[in-house]
Write an enzyme that holds these catalytic residues in place. Structure first.
Site, PDB file in Angstrom:
ATOM      1  N   ASP A  21       0.834  -1.209   0.000  1.00 50.99           N
ATOM      2  CA  ASP A  21       0.000   0.000   0.000  1.00 50.99           C
ATOM      3  C   ASP A  21       0.873   1.264   0.000  1.00 50.99           C
ATOM      4  O   ASP A  21       1.993   1.242   0.489  1.00 50.99           O
ATOM      5  CB  ASP A  21      -0.905  -0.021   1.240  1.00 50.99           C
ATOM      6  CG  ASP A  21      -2.091   0.916   1.096  1.00 50.99           C
ATOM      7  OD1 ASP A  21      -2.297   1.457  -0.009  1.00 50.99           O
ATOM      8  OD2 ASP A  21      -2.809   1.115   2.087  1.00 50.99           O
ATOM      9  N   GLY A  24       0.428   5.513  -4.339  1.00 50.81           N
ATOM     10  CA  GLY A  24      -0.144   6.802  -4.738  1.00 50.81           C
ATOM     11  C   GLY A  24       0.361   7.920  -3.835  1.00 50.81           C
ATOM     12  O   GLY A  24       0.790   8.977  -4.305  1.00 50.81           O
ATOM     13  N   ARG A  34       0.240   9.263  -9.691  1.00 52.21           N
ATOM     14  CA  ARG A  34       0.094   7.995  -8.961  1.00 52.21           C
ATOM     15  C   ARG A  34       0.798   6.835  -9.679  1.00 52.21           C
ATOM     16  O   ARG A  34       1.382   5.960  -9.049  1.00 52.21           O
ATOM     17  CB  ARG A  34      -1.388   7.634  -8.810  1.00 52.21           C
ATOM     18  CG  ARG A  34      -2.197   8.610  -7.986  1.00 52.21           C
ATOM     19  CD  ARG A  34      -3.669   8.193  -7.964  1.00 52.21           C
ATOM     20  NE  ARG A  34      -3.818   6.816  -7.528  1.00 52.21           N
ATOM     21  CZ  ARG A  34      -3.753   6.423  -6.265  1.00 52.21           C
ATOM     22  NH1 ARG A  34      -3.575   7.299  -5.306  1.00 52.21           N
ATOM     23  NH2 ARG A  34      -3.879   5.148  -5.953  1.00 52.21           N
ATOM     24  N   HIS A  38       3.387   3.443  -8.784  1.00 51.47           N
ATOM     25  CA  HIS A  38       3.262   2.014  -9.111  1.00 51.47           C
ATOM     26  C   HIS A  38       4.538   1.504  -9.783  1.00 51.47           C
ATOM     27  O   HIS A  38       5.007   0.409  -9.480  1.00 51.47           O
ATOM     28  CB  HIS A  38       2.054   1.764 -10.017  1.00 51.47           C
ATOM     29  CG  HIS A  38       0.739   2.136  -9.389  1.00 51.47           C
ATOM     30  ND1 HIS A  38       0.432   1.801  -8.087  1.00 51.47           N
ATOM     31  CD2 HIS A  38      -0.348   2.805  -9.870  1.00 51.47           C
ATOM     32  CE1 HIS A  38      -0.790   2.256  -7.801  1.00 51.47           C
ATOM     33  NE2 HIS A  38      -1.272   2.871  -8.865  1.00 51.47           N
ATOM     34  N   SER A  66      -6.653  -5.628  -6.434  1.00 51.25           N
ATOM     35  CA  SER A  66      -7.839  -6.167  -5.759  1.00 51.25           C
ATOM     36  C   SER A  66      -9.066  -6.037  -6.656  1.00 51.25           C
ATOM     37  O   SER A  66      -9.079  -5.242  -7.603  1.00 51.25           O
ATOM     38  CB  SER A  66      -8.089  -5.415  -4.448  1.00 51.25           C
ATOM     39  OG  SER A  66      -8.545  -4.116  -4.726  1.00 51.25           O
ATOM     40  N   LEU A 132      11.492 -20.316  -4.311  1.00 48.91           N
ATOM     41  CA  LEU A 132      10.388 -19.471  -3.836  1.00 48.91           C
ATOM     42  C   LEU A 132       9.143 -19.595  -4.720  1.00 48.91           C
ATOM     43  O   LEU A 132       9.239 -19.539  -5.943  1.00 48.91           O
ATOM     44  CB  LEU A 132      10.850 -18.001  -3.831  1.00 48.91           C
ATOM     45  CG  LEU A 132       9.786 -16.962  -3.491  1.00 48.91           C
ATOM     46  CD1 LEU A 132       9.360 -17.058  -2.029  1.00 48.91           C
ATOM     47  CD2 LEU A 132      10.291 -15.542  -3.787  1.00 48.91           C
ATOM     48  N   ARG A 189       1.492  -5.178   6.004  1.00 49.97           N
ATOM     49  CA  ARG A 189       0.832  -4.121   5.228  1.00 49.97           C
ATOM     50  C   ARG A 189       1.645  -2.838   5.389  1.00 49.97           C
ATOM     51  O   ARG A 189       1.977  -2.446   6.509  1.00 49.97           O
ATOM     52  CB  ARG A 189      -0.601  -3.881   5.704  1.00 49.97           C
ATOM     53  CG  ARG A 189      -1.266  -2.783   4.869  1.00 49.97           C
ATOM     54  CD  ARG A 189      -2.725  -2.603   5.161  1.00 49.97           C
ATOM     55  NE  ARG A 189      -3.301  -1.687   4.165  1.00 49.97           N
ATOM     56  CZ  ARG A 189      -4.548  -1.710   3.762  1.00 49.97           C
ATOM     57  NH1 ARG A 189      -5.389  -2.576   4.254  1.00 49.97           N
ATOM     58  NH2 ARG A 189      -4.976  -0.851   2.860  1.00 49.97           N
TER      59      ARG A 189
HETATM   60  C1  FPP Z   1      -1.495   0.207  -3.555  1.00 51.41           C
HETATM   61  O1  FPP Z   1      -1.087   1.550  -3.532  1.00 51.41           O
HETATM   62  C2  FPP Z   1      -0.902  -0.501  -4.667  1.00 51.41           C
HETATM   63  C3  FPP Z   1      -1.573  -1.045  -5.732  1.00 51.41           C
HETATM   64  C4  FPP Z   1      -3.041  -0.957  -5.877  1.00 51.41           C
HETATM   65  C5  FPP Z   1      -0.887  -1.703  -6.827  1.00 51.41           C
HETATM   66  C6  FPP Z   1       0.319  -2.468  -6.436  1.00 51.41           C
HETATM   67  C7  FPP Z   1       1.013  -2.866  -7.653  1.00 51.41           C
HETATM   68  C8  FPP Z   1       2.352  -2.815  -7.857  1.00 51.41           C
HETATM   69  C9  FPP Z   1       3.357  -2.418  -6.859  1.00 51.41           C
HETATM   70  C10 FPP Z   1       2.872  -3.263  -9.171  1.00 51.41           C
HETATM   71  C11 FPP Z   1       2.681  -4.736  -9.209  1.00 51.41           C
HETATM   72  C12 FPP Z   1       3.505  -5.352 -10.184  1.00 51.41           C
HETATM   73  C13 FPP Z   1       3.829  -6.649 -10.134  1.00 51.41           C
HETATM   74  C14 FPP Z   1       4.625  -7.193 -11.218  1.00 51.41           C
HETATM   75  C15 FPP Z   1       3.415  -7.554  -9.044  1.00 51.41           C
HETATM   76  P1  FPP Z   1      -2.188   2.673  -3.697  1.00 51.41           P
HETATM   77  O2  FPP Z   1      -2.246   3.060  -5.109  1.00 51.41           O
HETATM   78  O3  FPP Z   1      -3.465   2.190  -3.111  1.00 51.41           O
HETATM   79  O4  FPP Z   1      -1.571   3.809  -2.823  1.00 51.41           O
HETATM   80  P2  FPP Z   1      -2.375   4.912  -1.991  1.00 51.41           P
HETATM   81  O5  FPP Z   1      -3.116   4.183  -0.914  1.00 51.41           O
HETATM   82  O6  FPP Z   1      -1.284   5.777  -1.457  1.00 51.41           O
HETATM   83  O7  FPP Z   1      -3.280   5.618  -2.948  1.00 51.41           O
END
Ligand code: FPP
Length: 253
Positions: A21, A24, A34, A38, A66, A132, A189
């Site tokens: 988490d 963003g 944002r 990522h 999700s 793994l 988390r």
């Molecule tokens: C949460 O941060 C993160 C996500 C919804 C996406 C996570 C995905 C990645 C790190 C890339 C995944 C890639 C691979 C190959 C597994 P948020 O956007 O909810 O952050 P915020 O709560 O600060 O808005």
């Protein structure tokens, strides 16, 4: 370095699950979009995978997308799907070399076809690996998974394959997406939120929960070591008393 030395290699969790988490917020703090967060988050994914492989941890589940994330702005959803495809394409050879086996849990059919294709290829390429197990939770939510399991159990009962009286915890586990994996022992988390947010609700029953204030793109191996040390300092009781734990080994992990 000191934290790593304090970790008991014989008491590592077999399965770590992570809610990544704060991408963003991390980006926003830097005046960036944002999606930039990522992209940087992928570097943390890489470091997490390599560190778990180095430590010999057999299972790592990452909550990458999700069911609820489909409600984000279309541009962000598209950017995440594109990032996923590009990352898998770029990393699959290294995953193979590092003996990492890739798995996917979630509503696979709901993913764009190009993602399904890339993921299927990566699963195939790494299928013989024995190190793994990297489990990506994509278009995943626990309530969806549990509901699906209930539906499949009902269908098998109606078809006469199982009897209602056979339904118990063990059988229910077999109908979950995670049937082939042990339950997580540690859930991390990042980014300071203290919620489970529809992630592995059934499987986390006995997991230790660790909440880090660090945003995911800044979460490095040092932070993982701190989480592991914290985990090892806790007493895992599985509903028993301290005295029982000192003489017994837990049955259900
Ligand atoms: C949460 O941060 C993160 C996500 C919804 C996406 C996570 C995905 C990645 C790190 C890339 C995944 C890639 C691979 C190959 C597994 P948020 O956007 O909810 O952050 P915020 O709560 O600060 O808005």
């Amino acid at each position: 370095m000191e934290v790593l030395q304090a970790i008991d290699r014989n008491k590592l969790p077999k399965h770590i699950a992570v809610i990544m988490d704060g991408n963003g917020r991390w980006a926003k703090e830097r005046g960036e979009d944002r999606v930039y967060g990522h992209h940087e988050g992928v570097l943390s994914v890489r470091e997490m995978v390599n560190t778990c492989a180095e430590l010999g941890i057999p299972y790592l589940t990452l909550y990458a997308f999700s069911t609820e994330n489909w409600n984000r702005p279309k541009e962000e959803v598209n950017a995440l799907m594109e990032l996923l495809v590009n990352t898998i394409r770029k990393e699959v050879d290294e995953l193979k070399q590092n003996n990492v086996r890739m798995h996917v849990i979630g509503d696979f059919e709901s993913l764009p076809e190009i993602c399904q294709k890339e993921l299927n290829e990566a699963k195939e390429i790494t299928a013989m690996n024995t190190g793994l197990n990297l489990i990506l939770a994509l278009s995943y939510s626990s309530q969806w998974e549990i509901t699906e399991a209930a539906r499949k159990i009902a269908m098998d009962a109606v078809a006469g394959k199982i009897k209602p009286e056979d339904i118990n915890d063990g059988l229910f586990h077999q109908y979950l997406n995670t049937a082939a994996f042990p339950d997580p022992e540690l859930m991390i988390r990042t980014s300071g939120e203290h919620r489970i947010s529809n992630f592995l609700l059934y499987q986390l029953a006995y997991a230790e929960l660790y909440f880090s204030p660090v945003h995911w793109p800044a979460f490095r191996k040092q932070h993982l070591y701190e989480a592991l040390l914290n985990y090892q300092q806790r007493e895992r009781r599985f509903g028993k008393t301290s005295e029982q734990i000192q003489t017994n080994t837990p049955q259900h992990v």
